[in-house]
Design an enzyme around this catalytic site. Structure first.
Site, mmCIF file in Angstrom:
data_model
loop_
_atom_site.group_PDB
_atom_site.id
_atom_site.type_symbol
_atom_site.label_atom_id
_atom_site.label_comp_id
_atom_site.label_asym_id
_atom_site.label_seq_id
_atom_site.Cartn_x
_atom_site.Cartn_y
_atom_site.Cartn_z
ATOM 1 N N ASN A 64 5.487 12.726 -4.504
ATOM 2 C CA ASN A 64 5.928 10.973 -4.192
ATOM 3 C C ASN A 64 6.215 10.712 -5.699
ATOM 4 O OD1 ASN A 64 6.077 8.538 -3.557
ATOM 5 N ND2 ASN A 64 3.581 8.088 -3.180
ATOM 6 N N LYS B 89 3.678 11.390 -8.059
ATOM 7 C CA LYS B 89 2.175 11.303 -7.912
ATOM 8 C C LYS B 89 2.324 12.940 -6.828
ATOM 9 C CE LYS B 89 0.458 6.986 -6.323
ATOM 10 N NZ LYS B 89 0.912 6.195 -5.175
ATOM 11 N N ARG C 90 7.752 12.405 -0.218
ATOM 12 C CA ARG C 90 7.574 10.783 0.971
ATOM 13 C C ARG C 90 9.148 10.706 0.588
ATOM 14 N NH1 ARG C 90 5.422 5.436 -2.001
ATOM 15 N NH2 ARG C 90 6.192 4.431 -0.385
ATOM 16 N N HIS D 298 5.903 2.257 5.824
ATOM 17 C CA HIS D 298 4.582 2.611 5.729
ATOM 18 C C HIS D 298 4.526 3.146 7.392
ATOM 19 C CE1 HIS D 298 3.013 -1.589 3.288
ATOM 20 N NE2 HIS D 298 2.571 -0.156 2.454
ATOM 21 N N LEU E 10 -3.185 -3.444 4.703
ATOM 22 C CA LEU E 10 -2.811 -3.869 3.318
ATOM 23 C C LEU E 10 -3.633 -3.340 2.258
ATOM 24 C CD1 LEU E 10 -5.373 -6.070 5.881
ATOM 25 C CD2 LEU E 10 -3.163 -6.701 5.093
ATOM 26 N N ASN F 129 -1.136 -2.759 -1.961
ATOM 27 C CA ASN F 129 -0.308 -3.328 -2.845
ATOM 28 C C ASN F 129 0.597 -3.831 -2.166
ATOM 29 O OD1 ASN F 129 -0.976 -4.755 -5.393
ATOM 30 N ND2 ASN F 129 -0.664 -2.438 -6.630
ATOM 31 N N GLY F 130 0.912 -3.221 -1.029
ATOM 32 C CA GLY F 130 2.280 -3.367 -0.488
ATOM 33 C C GLY F 130 1.508 -4.015 0.805
ATOM 34 N N ARG G 17 4.657 -9.154 -4.255
ATOM 35 C CA ARG G 17 5.839 -9.985 -3.339
ATOM 36 C C ARG G 17 4.719 -11.132 -2.344
ATOM 37 N NH1 ARG G 17 6.267 -4.289 -1.173
ATOM 38 N NH2 ARG G 17 6.751 -2.936 -2.697
ATOM 39 N N ASP H 159 -4.090 -7.912 -8.006
ATOM 40 C CA ASP H 159 -4.797 -6.946 -7.258
ATOM 41 C C ASP H 159 -6.354 -8.084 -6.763
ATOM 42 O OD1 ASP H 159 -8.025 -5.283 -7.512
ATOM 43 O OD2 ASP H 159 -7.080 -3.831 -8.819
ATOM 44 N N CYS H 160 -6.900 -7.627 -5.564
ATOM 45 C CA CYS H 160 -7.820 -8.049 -4.641
ATOM 46 C C CYS H 160 -8.900 -8.377 -5.382
ATOM 47 C CB CYS H 160 -7.255 -7.366 -3.310
ATOM 48 S SG CYS H 160 -8.169 -8.530 -2.202
ATOM 49 N N ARG H 161 -9.350 -7.195 -5.703
ATOM 50 C CA ARG H 161 -11.033 -6.841 -5.864
ATOM 51 C C ARG H 161 -10.985 -8.111 -7.229
ATOM 52 N NH1 ARG H 161 -10.951 -0.757 -7.039
ATOM 53 N NH2 ARG H 161 -8.974 -1.478 -7.378
ATOM 54 N N ASN I 290 -11.153 -1.709 2.579
ATOM 55 C CA ASN I 290 -12.694 -1.726 1.292
ATOM 56 C C ASN I 290 -12.554 -4.224 1.695
ATOM 57 O OD1 ASN I 290 -12.947 1.120 0.301
ATOM 58 N ND2 ASN I 290 -10.758 0.320 -0.188
ATOM 59 N N GLU J 226 -1.809 9.325 3.974
ATOM 60 C CA GLU J 226 -0.167 9.448 4.070
ATOM 61 C C GLU J 226 0.308 10.789 3.356
ATOM 62 O OE1 GLU J 226 -0.355 5.527 2.168
ATOM 63 O OE2 GLU J 226 2.441 5.389 3.144
HETATM 64 P P1 ADP Z 1 -1.374 0.395 -2.545
HETATM 65 O O1 ADP Z 1 0.016 0.040 -2.021
HETATM 66 O O2 ADP Z 1 -0.672 0.682 -4.349
HETATM 67 O O3 ADP Z 1 -1.186 2.135 -2.407
HETATM 68 P P2 ADP Z 1 -3.735 0.491 -2.130
HETATM 69 O O4 ADP Z 1 -3.592 0.713 -0.220
HETATM 70 O O5 ADP Z 1 -4.215 1.399 -2.884
HETATM 71 O O6 ADP Z 1 -2.344 -0.536 -2.499
HETATM 72 O O7 ADP Z 1 -4.133 -1.047 -1.971
HETATM 73 C C1 ADP Z 1 -4.768 -1.704 -3.984
HETATM 74 C C2 ADP Z 1 -5.444 -2.888 -3.349
HETATM 75 O O8 ADP Z 1 -6.890 -2.823 -2.489
HETATM 76 C C3 ADP Z 1 -5.482 -3.657 -4.633
HETATM 77 O O9 ADP Z 1 -5.118 -4.788 -4.293
HETATM 78 C C4 ADP Z 1 -7.269 -3.563 -4.544
HETATM 79 O O10 ADP Z 1 -8.020 -4.373 -4.846
HETATM 80 C C5 ADP Z 1 -7.279 -3.544 -3.121
HETATM 81 N N1 ADP Z 1 -8.966 -3.091 -2.988
HETATM 82 C C6 ADP Z 1 -9.629 -1.576 -3.545
HETATM 83 N N2 ADP Z 1 -10.493 -1.648 -3.028
HETATM 84 C C7 ADP Z 1 -11.026 -3.389 -2.802
HETATM 85 C C8 ADP Z 1 -12.659 -3.302 -2.702
HETATM 86 N N3 ADP Z 1 -13.325 -2.873 -2.362
HETATM 87 N N4 ADP Z 1 -12.416 -4.782 -1.888
HETATM 88 C C9 ADP Z 1 -11.032 -5.169 -2.354
HETATM 89 N N5 ADP Z 1 -9.889 -4.455 -2.697
HETATM 90 C C10 ADP Z 1 -10.450 -3.791 -2.876
#
Ligand code: ADP
Length: 402
Positions: free
Chosen positions: A8, A15, A87, A176, A204, A206-207, A236, A278-280, A330, A381
């Protein structure tokens, strides 16, 4: 056992994973980062350990060479690479499914660069370097857009002069697609009736995007000619009044392209929370009482629910709603906020199941009384890319052309 190298390529990263096409974890995986800079590094994850090394040849060629060297140095693992799966972000209207790469295909990927100017040229580089270093090994391209080529014209056209579509191919493509196809297949494998039913999927990460699937085929999706359209995402903005672009550009004395950069890189969760993309991190801040974090999460969930409801207008009914991607898999908080806003569709979340669903596994999180099953299904993927590659290289003549 036969193995596939999954690649990728991004503009400054690459990657990779070595997979056998089964559900078992990759034999080895990793990432080359900061390509083109002095500090580029490559990380290999193998056997539960991480090994990081600087990349002296700091471009895509250097990264592919390092992967080949790693394979050569691990002859004891008996790796039998039979193909490479790439990819590819944009396949335009040229590619409706995965294909074995030949000269025409490579040219087609280059032609689609106008809509993915950062990604497609990087993919072409990665493919050419892999061809140079891995010789005759067959290579396959798997497109993010291909799954959405089943959209009808009334969904993929923008309501702008038809001439612009005819002359420039300006239309919705959607992304996606590899993830949606994986989820659709996974769901169909759970019960023989599911594959024929109507499904909404929220990818859901990053994208972020959503997709409506009818009997296995994409009928609508939220991303457009680029991944900027649709949901609010990590950085975005998603959909907004296009006039805003001109206002930002005028007010900030910047070009349209710079204004677009703000919508792509400085907006979304990052722009609203002013904490992180970052959602976390945002959930942590929300738990500590940060109002802006709460606002960002509410907006994210609201936009996701709106787009789910919008794409559902292409279905007669909804039997399944699936959450996937880093956030979808998650974050019970986000899933709960989204399902709350879909009550008018009869969706009822089982809060206990939603909280408790084990990481990395398929879980049903809806109540018995729900109008549709709600699921968490981890996407993969890379696995689909490996499976497509294996399938195509074992079927040589039929699928070679675009
Ligand atoms: P990408 O689009 O880069 O492939 P991912 O599918 O890896 O992204 O998702 C990344 C997102 O998932 C980040 O916003 C991250 O904070 C969120 N995320 C991962 N683990 C958790 C969690 N336990 N709780 C909330 N959000 C999470």
């Amino acid at each position: 056992m036969e193995q596939i190298l999954v690649v990728n390529c991004g503009s400054s990263s690459l990657k990779f994973a070595i997979m056998d096409g089964s559900e078992s974890p990759p034999l080895m995986e990793g990432i080359a980062e900061r390509l083109g800079s002095e500090h580029s590094i490559i990380t290999f994850k193998y056997d539960g350990k991480k090994h990081e090394q600087p990349l002296h040849e700091n471009d895509h060629r250097g990264a592919v060479t390092a992967i080949k060297n790693w394979i050569d140095q691990h002859s004891d693992l008996d790796i039998k690479l039979v193909g490479i799966g790439h990819r590819v972000v944009h396949g335009g209207e040229l590619f409706t499914k995965s294909v074995v790469i030949n000269k025409d295909v490579l040219q087609g990927i280059e032609e689609c660069s106008q809509f993915a100017p950062l990604h497609n040229p990087a993919h072409v580089k990665g493919i050419k370097e892999s061809q140079a270093l891995f010789g005759d090994l067959p290579q396959v391209a798997v497109f993010d857009t291909a799954f959405h080529q089943t959209l009808a014209a009334d969904q993929y056209l923008y309501p702008i002069p038809m001439r612009l579509y005819r002359e420039h191919h300006f239309r919705k493509y959607g992304f996606h697609g590899t993830s949606y196809r994986f989820i659709e297949q996974k769901l169909a494998s759970l019960d023989e009736t599911y594959g024929q039913q109507n499904t909404l999927v929220a990818h859901l990460g990053n994208g972020a995007s959503v997709c409506a699937i009818r009997a296995g085929k994409s009928v609508d999706t939220s991303m457009g000619i680029t991944p900027l359209e649709g949901l609010m995402m990590g950085t975005r903005s998603g959909s907004l009044d296009p006039s805003l672009l001109a206002f930002i550009s005028d007010a900030e004395h910047i070009t349209m392209k710079q204004a677009l950069d703000i919508l792509n890189k400085e907006s979304g969760l990052k722009g609203i929370s002013e904490i992180s993309n970052d959602c976390r991190s945002i959930e942590t801040a929300q738990a500590a009482g940060d109002d802006r974090a709460e606002l960002a999460l509410n907006m994210f969930a609201s936009k996701a629910a709106k787009h789910l409801a919008a794409v559902a207008t292409n279905l007669d009914s909804v039997e399944h709603i699936v959450f996937t991607g880093g956030i979808g898999e998650n974050s019970p908080v986000i899933r709960s906020k989204i399902c709350d806003r879909l009550k008018m569709m009869g969706i009822r979340l089982d809060q206990h199941a939603n909280q408790m669903c084990p990481r990395g596994e398929i879980s049903r999180i809806s109540k018995q009384s729900s109008s549709a099953f709600a699921w968490v299904i981890p996407t993969n993927e890379e696995l689909l890319i490996a499976q497509d590659t294996l399938a195509l290289i074992n079927r040589p003549e039929t699928e070679q052309h675009r």
